[in-house]
Design a protein around this motif. Sequence first.
Motif, mmCIF file in Angstrom:
data_model
loop_
_atom_site.group_PDB
_atom_site.id
_atom_site.type_symbol
_atom_site.label_atom_id
_atom_site.label_comp_id
_atom_site.label_asym_id
_atom_site.label_seq_id
_atom_site.Cartn_x
_atom_site.Cartn_y
_atom_site.Cartn_z
ATOM 1 N N LYS A 40 -29.197 17.361 13.504
ATOM 2 C CA LYS A 40 -28.238 16.278 13.764
ATOM 3 C C LYS A 40 -27.053 16.999 14.351
ATOM 4 O O LYS A 40 -26.690 17.998 13.747
ATOM 5 N N TYR A 95 -30.592 9.259 19.656
ATOM 6 C CA TYR A 95 -31.442 10.145 19.296
ATOM 7 C C TYR A 95 -32.760 9.711 19.630
ATOM 8 O O TYR A 95 -33.800 10.369 19.590
ATOM 9 N N GLU A 120 -33.823 14.997 9.212
ATOM 10 C CA GLU A 120 -34.317 13.882 9.013
ATOM 11 C C GLU A 120 -33.677 12.624 9.678
ATOM 12 O O GLU A 120 -32.559 11.919 8.960
ATOM 13 N N THR A 121 -33.870 12.361 10.939
ATOM 14 C CA THR A 121 -33.427 11.368 11.677
ATOM 15 C C THR A 121 -34.398 10.105 11.888
ATOM 16 O O THR A 121 -33.821 9.450 12.615
ATOM 17 N N ALA A 122 -35.536 10.078 11.399
ATOM 18 C CA ALA A 122 -36.452 9.116 12.009
ATOM 19 C C ALA A 122 -36.016 7.655 11.304
ATOM 20 O O ALA A 122 -35.450 7.894 10.178
ATOM 21 N N ASP A 123 -36.587 6.833 11.947
ATOM 22 C CA ASP A 123 -36.031 5.585 11.531
ATOM 23 C C ASP A 123 -36.904 4.369 11.971
ATOM 24 O O ASP A 123 -37.820 4.768 12.912
ATOM 25 N N ASP A 124 -37.219 3.393 11.217
ATOM 26 C CA ASP A 124 -38.031 2.193 11.722
ATOM 27 C C ASP A 124 -37.338 1.175 12.718
ATOM 28 O O ASP A 124 -37.825 0.314 12.999
ATOM 29 N N ASN A 125 -36.148 1.791 13.058
ATOM 30 C CA ASN A 125 -35.294 0.545 13.716
ATOM 31 C C ASN A 125 -34.550 1.471 14.701
ATOM 32 O O ASN A 125 -33.930 2.096 14.538
ATOM 33 N N ARG A 126 -34.696 0.983 16.093
ATOM 34 C CA ARG A 126 -34.197 1.454 17.158
ATOM 35 C C ARG A 126 -32.794 1.766 17.259
ATOM 36 O O ARG A 126 -32.228 2.502 17.591
ATOM 37 N N ASP A 128 -30.707 1.908 14.766
ATOM 38 C CA ASP A 128 -30.257 2.996 13.796
ATOM 39 C C ASP A 128 -30.138 4.235 14.430
ATOM 40 O O ASP A 128 -29.693 5.356 13.721
ATOM 41 N N LEU A 129 -30.749 4.677 15.379
ATOM 42 C CA LEU A 129 -31.004 6.071 15.984
ATOM 43 C C LEU A 129 -30.165 6.251 17.148
ATOM 44 O O LEU A 129 -30.047 7.225 17.613
ATOM 45 N N ASP A 135 -20.569 8.024 12.365
ATOM 46 C CA ASP A 135 -21.939 8.693 11.738
ATOM 47 C C ASP A 135 -21.776 10.211 11.981
ATOM 48 O O ASP A 135 -22.691 10.907 11.180
#
Length: 188
Positions: A40, A95, A120-126, A128-129, A135
């Motif tokens: 990141k 990201y 760890e940058t994975a997320d289930d909401n676009r 938030d990336l 941030d």
Amino acid sequence: MGVFDPIKGFGVTFSTMFRKVVTEEYPEVKKIPAPRFHGKHQLNRHPDGLEKCVGCELCAWACPADAIFVEGGTNTEDERYSPGERYGMDYQINYLRCIGCGLCIEACPTRSLTMTNEYETADDNRRDLIFTKEDLLAPLLPGMEQPPHPMRLGNDEQDYYVRGPELARQAGVPEGETVETGPEEARR
């Protein structure tokens, strides 16, 4: 097809059954990445807390995936975010598009932008990336002040960029600890 063909097939199965398991138990056991791992991004600060980003947009121009958006703003004497005449008013890294190549890091003239070992940058909401300036900014270390504030380490930006390590020692940053990364606890 011979009579012994099934036995040969089971031979392969039996030979692999007793080997050491190489499966990593992620996320229970997290692997420590290599020191030069491109993780990141982080926007760094000067020892007094002012941002190193001057809003030059070179990182955005260097990005082959067009993942970085920078909008520069002008510093005033009342509201100063960086030592120069400009600062990164709006800073975003998408990201979903970033390929982790590090060209933005090489393009940055002030070493404002670096990459951490955080992966760890994975997320289930676009939404938030898309990381914003808040941030990405490095945390304030002890002795740093939240901008905007006047320049504390000198009268002009040359004092910040030419005498950087000397100013860090005077500001009380421990030897061997860089202002870019800070202590391990501050990065979490």
